[in-house]
Write a protein that holds these residues in place. Structure first.
Motif, PDB file in Angstrom:
ATOM      1  N   PHE A  99       0.812  -1.216   0.000  1.00 28.93           N
ATOM      2  CA  PHE A  99       0.000   0.000   0.000  1.00 28.93           C
ATOM      3  C   PHE A  99       0.848   1.270   0.000  1.00 28.93           C
ATOM      4  O   PHE A  99       0.311   2.368  -0.128  1.00 28.93           O
ATOM      5  N   GLY A 100       2.147   1.156   0.172  1.00 29.70           N
ATOM      6  CA  GLY A 100       3.003   2.330   0.311  1.00 29.70           C
ATOM      7  C   GLY A 100       3.559   2.827  -1.017  1.00 29.70           C
ATOM      8  O   GLY A 100       3.897   2.030  -1.902  1.00 29.70           O
ATOM      9  N   ASP A 114      -3.140   4.609  -3.552  1.00 31.39           N
ATOM     10  CA  ASP A 114      -3.125   3.838  -2.307  1.00 31.39           C
ATOM     11  C   ASP A 114      -2.585   4.695  -1.179  1.00 31.39           C
ATOM     12  O   ASP A 114      -1.954   5.718  -1.397  1.00 31.39           O
ATOM     13  N   SER A 115      -2.831   4.221   0.050  1.00 31.87           N
ATOM     14  CA  SER A 115      -2.412   5.006   1.209  1.00 31.87           C
ATOM     15  C   SER A 115      -2.485   4.149   2.454  1.00 31.87           C
ATOM     16  O   SER A 115      -2.979   3.015   2.431  1.00 31.87           O
ATOM     17  N   CYS A 116      -2.017   4.711   3.549  1.00 32.28           N
ATOM     18  CA  CYS A 116      -2.115   4.046   4.852  1.00 32.28           C
ATOM     19  C   CYS A 116      -3.585   3.840   5.229  1.00 32.28           C
ATOM     20  O   CYS A 116      -3.937   2.834   5.843  1.00 32.28           O
ATOM     21  N   VAL A 117      -4.442   4.796   4.851  1.00 35.79           N
ATOM     22  CA  VAL A 117      -5.871   4.684   5.152  1.00 35.79           C
ATOM     23  C   VAL A 117      -6.467   3.455   4.467  1.00 35.79           C
ATOM     24  O   VAL A 117      -7.236   2.699   5.062  1.00 35.79           O
ATOM     25  N   ASN A 118      -6.105   3.238   3.196  1.00 38.10           N
ATOM     26  CA  ASN A 118      -6.598   2.059   2.484  1.00 38.10           C
ATOM     27  C   ASN A 118      -6.147   0.770   3.149  1.00 38.10           C
ATOM     28  O   ASN A 118      -6.902  -0.207   3.236  1.00 38.10           O
ATOM     29  N   GLN A 119      -4.904   0.773   3.614  1.00 39.72           N
ATOM     30  CA  GLN A 119      -4.395  -0.408   4.320  1.00 39.72           C
ATOM     31  C   GLN A 119      -5.195  -0.670   5.593  1.00 39.72           C
ATOM     32  O   GLN A 119      -5.611  -1.794   5.869  1.00 39.72           O
ATOM     33  N   LEU A 120      -5.432   0.369   6.369  1.00 40.47           N
ATOM     34  CA  LEU A 120      -6.181   0.229   7.617  1.00 40.47           C
ATOM     35  C   LEU A 120      -7.614  -0.214   7.359  1.00 40.47           C
ATOM     36  O   LEU A 120      -8.175  -1.042   8.099  1.00 40.47           O
TER      37      LEU A 120
END
Length: 205
Positions: free
Chosen positions: A25-26, A31-37
């Motif tokens: 996701f990085g 993509d972003s940290c929010v998408n990962q969470l």
């Protein structure tokens, strides 16, 4: 400007050929940290909503000074293995090689030392090179894995507690072997925990 041109060529090659791990996701457009969470939260709550409710086990890993440990020869090998050859590979080698650093402290200067590892911090190409370097970390893993750059999270939805433990330990061994092969290291505190067994965070409804 020239670095941006190289970035675009490499980025297009990776995207057009679907070469980057989908679990990463990085440093990726869209993509972003929010998408990962959100992905982790959705998996966790979906497991909780089962009848009966299922436990989710998570293992959270962090590689020590990951960007500074990217082995140049290893990165060039990985780039070539995914089809980056010819002049683009030579340009990349030139970009990485013959970099030197020294320390200046209270007016005293150390000798110059050649840098044989690490992607240049603050560069345009650095994050993309790192994604290529860490891309095969997930190969052979049995559990669900989420990556944000070097931060690695393993998740197991527990249908059988013994099998879940076996799968997590299997994946930790693969990751440990990968770090040894590619000259990466876990943060010391976490490494000590991993040597004892595996570090589990049990998410219980």
């Amino acid at each position: 400007m020239f670095e941006r041109i190289l970035y675009r060529a490499l980025h297009n090659h990776l995207n057009d050929n679907f070469l980057l791990c989908e679990s990463q996701f990085g440093f990726r457009c869209g993509d972003s940290c929010v998408n990962q969470l959100l992905s982790i939260a959705n998996m966790t709550y979906s497991s909780f909503d089962k009848n009966p409710s299922l436990e989710v086990r998570g293992v959270f890993l962090d590689i020590s000074r990951a960007f500074d440990r990217v082995w140049h020869a290893g990165l060039l090998f990985k780039l070539e293995s995914i089809g980056v050859t010819g002049k683009l590979l030579k340009l990349t080698e030139s970009f990485l090689n013959e970099r030197y650093q020294r320390v200046v402290l209270n007016g005293v200067t150390s000798e110059w030392s050649c840098i044989r590892a690490g992607v240049p911090q603050g560069s345009i190409l650095g994050p993309l090179f790192f994604l290529v370097y860490i891309n095969d970390l997930t190969t052979g893993l049995k559990c669900d894995v989420k990556l944000f750059a070097d931060d690695t999270s393993l998740f197991s939805v527990v249908h059988d507690s013994n099998l879940s433990a076996i799968d997590l330990n299997h994946d930790l061994q693969i990751i440990s072997d990968w770090t040894n092969q590619w000259k990466m290291f876990f943060n010391p505190d976490l490494l000590n925990k991993l040597k004892k067994s595996f570090f589990l965070v049990n998410c219980i409804k």
